[in-house]
Motif scaffolding. Structure first.
Motif, PDB file in Angstrom:
ATOM      1  N   GLY A 432       0.817  -1.209   0.000  1.00 50.61           N
ATOM      2  CA  GLY A 432       0.000   0.000   0.000  1.00 50.61           C
ATOM      3  C   GLY A 432       0.850   1.257   0.000  1.00 50.61           C
ATOM      4  N   ALA A 433       1.911   1.270   0.808  1.00 50.58           N
ATOM      5  CA  ALA A 433       2.773   2.448   0.898  1.00 50.58           C
ATOM      6  C   ALA A 433       3.450   2.743  -0.436  1.00 50.58           C
ATOM      7  N   VAL A 434       3.931   1.710  -1.102  1.00 48.43           N
ATOM      8  CA  VAL A 434       4.581   1.896  -2.406  1.00 48.43           C
ATOM      9  C   VAL A 434       3.587   2.441  -3.428  1.00 48.43           C
ATOM     10  N   SER A 435       2.362   1.941  -3.398  1.00 42.60           N
ATOM     11  CA  SER A 435       1.333   2.415  -4.335  1.00 42.60           C
ATOM     12  C   SER A 435       1.065   3.906  -4.147  1.00 42.60           C
ATOM     13  N   PHE A 436       0.945   4.338  -2.901  1.00 46.82           N
ATOM     14  CA  PHE A 436       0.699   5.755  -2.623  1.00 46.82           C
ATOM     15  C   PHE A 436       1.870   6.628  -3.081  1.00 46.82           C
ATOM     16  N   MET A 437       3.088   6.175  -2.902  1.00 42.90           N
ATOM     17  CA  MET A 437       4.252   6.961  -3.306  1.00 42.90           C
ATOM     18  C   MET A 437       4.324   7.095  -4.825  1.00 42.90           C
ATOM     19  N   ILE A 438       4.006   6.043  -5.552  1.00 40.97           N
ATOM     20  CA  ILE A 438       3.983   6.135  -7.021  1.00 40.97           C
ATOM     21  C   ILE A 438       2.965   7.169  -7.459  1.00 40.97           C
ATOM     22  N   ALA A 439       1.770   7.151  -6.834  1.00 42.94           N
ATOM     23  CA  ALA A 439       0.734   8.129  -7.171  1.00 42.94           C
ATOM     24  C   ALA A 439       1.217   9.552  -6.896  1.00 42.94           C
ATOM     25  N   ALA A 440       1.926   9.759  -5.790  1.00 46.69           N
ATOM     26  CA  ALA A 440       2.430  11.091  -5.449  1.00 46.69           C
ATOM     27  C   ALA A 440       3.428  11.589  -6.488  1.00 46.69           C
ATOM     28  N   PHE A 441       4.335  10.725  -6.938  1.00 43.99           N
ATOM     29  CA  PHE A 441       5.325  11.123  -7.943  1.00 43.99           C
ATOM     30  C   PHE A 441       4.654  11.493  -9.266  1.00 43.99           C
ATOM     31  N   VAL A 442       3.591  10.799  -9.609  1.00 41.12           N
ATOM     32  CA  VAL A 442       2.863  11.107 -10.846  1.00 41.12           C
ATOM     33  C   VAL A 442       2.264  12.510 -10.771  1.00 41.12           C
ATOM     34  N   VAL A 443       1.666  12.851  -9.631  1.00 38.30           N
ATOM     35  CA  VAL A 443       1.065  14.182  -9.472  1.00 38.30           C
ATOM     36  C   VAL A 443       2.137  15.263  -9.513  1.00 38.30           C
ATOM     37  N   ILE A 444       3.261  15.015  -8.859  1.00 35.44           N
ATOM     38  CA  ILE A 444       4.363  15.990  -8.873  1.00 35.44           C
ATOM     39  C   ILE A 444       4.824  16.252 -10.309  1.00 35.44           C
ATOM     40  N   ALA A 445       4.931  15.202 -11.095  1.00 32.97           N
ATOM     41  CA  ALA A 445       5.471  15.321 -12.449  1.00 32.97           C
ATOM     42  C   ALA A 445       4.475  15.879 -13.452  1.00 32.97           C
ATOM     43  N   LEU A 446       3.206  15.515 -13.329  1.00 32.02           N
ATOM     44  CA  LEU A 446       2.247  15.821 -14.394  1.00 32.02           C
ATOM     45  C   LEU A 446       1.065  16.689 -13.955  1.00 32.02           C
ATOM     46  N   GLY A 447       0.896  16.923 -12.671  1.00 31.07           N
ATOM     47  CA  GLY A 447      -0.278  17.646 -12.190  1.00 31.07           C
ATOM     48  C   GLY A 447      -0.258  19.124 -12.534  1.00 31.07           C
ATOM     49  N   THR A 448      -1.453  19.716 -12.594  1.00 37.26           N
ATOM     50  CA  THR A 448      -1.596  21.153 -12.831  1.00 37.26           C
ATOM     51  C   THR A 448      -2.513  21.722 -11.759  1.00 37.26           C
ATOM     52  N   GLU A 449      -2.372  22.997 -11.439  1.00 36.83           N
ATOM     53  CA  GLU A 449      -3.160  23.609 -10.372  1.00 36.83           C
ATOM     54  C   GLU A 449      -4.459  24.202 -10.925  1.00 36.83           C
ATOM     55  N   THR A 450      -5.559  24.053 -10.170  1.00 34.02           N
ATOM     56  CA  THR A 450      -6.872  24.556 -10.617  1.00 34.02           C
ATOM     57  C   THR A 450      -7.537  25.436  -9.570  1.00 34.02           C
ATOM     58  N   LYS A 451      -6.877  25.697  -8.456  1.00 32.58           N
ATOM     59  CA  LYS A 451      -7.499  26.431  -7.351  1.00 32.58           C
ATOM     60  C   LYS A 451      -8.003  27.799  -7.793  1.00 32.58           C
ATOM     61  N   GLY A 452      -9.279  28.088  -7.442  1.00 34.95           N
ATOM     62  CA  GLY A 452      -9.848  29.405  -7.658  1.00 34.95           C
ATOM     63  C   GLY A 452     -10.250  29.732  -9.076  1.00 34.95           C
ATOM     64  N   LYS A 453     -10.094  28.788 -10.011  1.00 34.92           N
ATOM     65  CA  LYS A 453     -10.439  29.049 -11.408  1.00 34.92           C
ATOM     66  C   LYS A 453     -11.814  28.490 -11.728  1.00 34.92           C
ATOM     67  N   SER A 454     -12.545  29.163 -12.601  1.00 31.58           N
ATOM     68  CA  SER A 454     -13.819  28.614 -13.057  1.00 31.58           C
ATOM     69  C   SER A 454     -13.557  27.381 -13.900  1.00 31.58           C
ATOM     70  N   LEU A 455     -14.575  26.539 -14.021  1.00 33.46           N
ATOM     71  CA  LEU A 455     -14.416  25.333 -14.822  1.00 33.46           C
ATOM     72  C   LEU A 455     -14.043  25.678 -16.259  1.00 33.46           C
ATOM     73  N   GLU A 456     -14.604  26.769 -16.762  1.00 33.07           N
ATOM     74  CA  GLU A 456     -14.344  27.165 -18.148  1.00 33.07           C
ATOM     75  C   GLU A 456     -12.907  27.652 -18.322  1.00 33.07           C
ATOM     76  N   ASP A 457     -12.372  28.358 -17.301  1.00 30.07           N
ATOM     77  CA  ASP A 457     -10.983  28.805 -17.378  1.00 30.07           C
ATOM     78  C   ASP A 457     -10.017  27.645 -17.363  1.00 30.07           C
ATOM     79  N   VAL A 458     -10.296  26.654 -16.524  1.00 33.91           N
ATOM     80  CA  VAL A 458      -9.431  25.470 -16.438  1.00 33.91           C
ATOM     81  C   VAL A 458      -9.452  24.689 -17.747  1.00 33.91           C
ATOM     82  N   SER A 459     -10.643  24.638 -18.370  1.00 34.81           N
ATOM     83  CA  SER A 459     -10.797  23.848 -19.604  1.00 34.81           C
ATOM     84  C   SER A 459     -10.090  24.507 -20.781  1.00 34.81           C
ATOM     85  N   GLY A 460      -9.904  25.803 -20.739  1.00 35.53           N
ATOM     86  CA  GLY A 460      -9.224  26.494 -21.826  1.00 35.53           C
ATOM     87  C   GLY A 460     -10.101  26.737 -23.032  1.00 35.53           C
TER      88      GLY A 460
END
Length: 460
Positions: A432-460
């Protein structure tokens, strides 16, 4: 310019929704959807508390018990993928209603299963309904609540999962000795009647109606919502919508919904979400589905294993509340990484504690820490996912992400059943611990921030 014809003639639904203050009207809609989510979560979580009893009644091996625990996730895999596409084509509301019918019928049938094979089939049906409901509920809340409050409310929606999980444990504790696991499944089918409340009070998403060109219906729904908000806000006039409406594509310009998930900026988001959901759910369900049974295997009697699991799950409440606050204060991406890394560390410590047969106080303390982070992780997953796709493909995107996650859900309990005899508790929780760490690395590498933006702004 053809793609934007008429876009600036009047404020569109998105602008009209975004300028609405949060009132008891939107909160009541949220409450109805969250209640359905709560009942659904009880049905999903109950297996944690009755798996040991079912395993004993049918004389199952650990591998067979793992297969049974995974069966509902096969249904969820199918339900989540199908429901997303159906909701983007036919609407959120009808699919949400049908999801409740499926899990209600499936739960009822589980109570009358004559053998483990029948029980597996009925758990698949139940899982199909639950898989349908999760991405649709997310889309509905995301499209009703304005951007400034969206992350918090979607995170709170997910908070009804730990509440449902805890309620399932309390139900099992109080009734398992009296009516057995069969009676519990039958009792949990009754809340499916809540579908009639959904049908009467929850409107179709006006964002979706406008997106598919059903403008008269969209106008009727958004006008009703505006009037309801005014009444709930003491008759105060609403602020004017943005003068310039956000452009929206005409129906003829849409790509196939699934293909759009892999086009342009959405391709990176899809890869990130699919990997995140797969590894996060593999770790989560691989551990929690077996919590009660693992405690029984360690020598605790059924009632004590249920009681300890309930105690541990209580940390999920502050976990999702803290995550909901942090989402708007700090942002989706860093909160997601924090909860995943915290889940990994706490799961590893819990495994060490359980394998060493430490005092009960240490076991519960480490379990509380683990559930705090894992339920906080769920809040981020459900708040983050629907924000990364446009309205026309939001349910499809959320549905497929959830569906891929259900593959992890299916493999997790099965993998635990296979490795437990060889590795013991330590190996299970390390997985379980290894699975969670892999997920965290994926978010660090590929994630984008959406805080405070309208759905339409995020969608582009």
């Amino acid at each position: 310019m053809g793609a934007f014809t008429g876009a600036f003639l009047r404020p569109n639904v998105a602008n009209r929704l975004e300028r609405l203050p949060m009132t008891n009207y939107q909160r009541s809609l949220f409450g109805i959807i969250a209640t359905a989510w709560f009942f659904d979560s009880m049905d999903l979580g109950i297996m944690t508390f009755v798996l040991g009893s079912i395993k004993a009644e049918f004389g199952l091996s650990t591998a067979q018990a793992g297969l049974l625990a995974s069966s509902s996730f096969l249904g969820m895999f199918l339900g989540a993928a199908i429901a997303g596409m159906l909701a983007d084509k036919y609407g959120r509301k009808p699919v949400f209603q049908w999801s409740m019918v499926f899990w209600g019928v499936g739960s009822l049938a589980c109570g009358f299963a004559q053998d483990v094979d029948q029980l597996m089939i009925f758990r698949v049906i139940l899982g199909f309904g639950m898989g349908m409901e999760f991405p649709i509920g997310l889309s509905m809340v995301s499209e009703i609540v304005p951007a400034k409050s969206r992350g918090k409310y979607v995170a709170i929606l997910e908070g009804f999962w730990p509440l449902g999980f805890i309620a399932a444990g309390i139900l099992a504790y109080l009734t398992l000795p009296l009516i057995g696991w069969r009676g519990i499944f039958i009792a949990l089918s009754v809340p499916a009647a809540f579908v009639f409340v959904i049908r009467r009070y929850v409107p179709e998403s006006p964002r979706w109606l406008e997106e598919v060109g059903r403008n008269e219906e969209a106008e009727k729904v958004i006008s009703t919502m505006e009037k309801s908000v005014i009444r709930a806000n003491g008759g105060l006039a609403l602020p004017e919508p943005a003068k310039q409406a956000a452009p929206s594509l005409l129906k003829g310009d849409k790509r196939a919904l699934f293909a759009e998930l892999w086009h342009g900026v959405y391709a990176k988001r899809t890869i990130m979400l699919w990997a995140l959901w797969f590894f996060a759910l593999l770790g989560y369900y691989g551990l929690t589905t077996w919590l009660g049974a693992l405690l029984q295997q360690a020598g605790y009697e059924v009632t004590k294993s249920v009681t300890y699991t309930i105690y541990i799950s209580l940390a999920g409440i502050p976990g999702f509340i803290f995550s909901a606050w942090l989402l708007e204060k700090w942002g989706r991406k860093p909160t997601c990484v924090l909860m995943l890394v915290g889940s990994a560390g706490a799961a590893y410590v819990y495994g060490q504690t359980a394998s060493a047969q430490a005092p009960v106080e240490q076991l519960i303390a480490s379990g509380l820490c683990m559930q705090f982070f894992m339920f906080g992780m769920w809040s981020v997953l459900y708040a983050y996912t629907p924000e990364l796709y446009p309205t026309r493909s939001r349910a499809t995107g959320a549905g497929f992400a959830s569906s891929v996650g259900r593959l992890g859900s299916l493999l997790g309990p099965l993998a635990v059943g296979l490795i437990l005899p060889f590795t013991g508790h330590t190996g299970v929780f390390t997985l379980g611990a290894v699975s969670f760490m892999i997920a965290a690395f994926v978010v660090i590498a590929l994630g984008t921030e959406t805080k405070g933006k309208s759905l339409e702004d995020v969608s582009g």
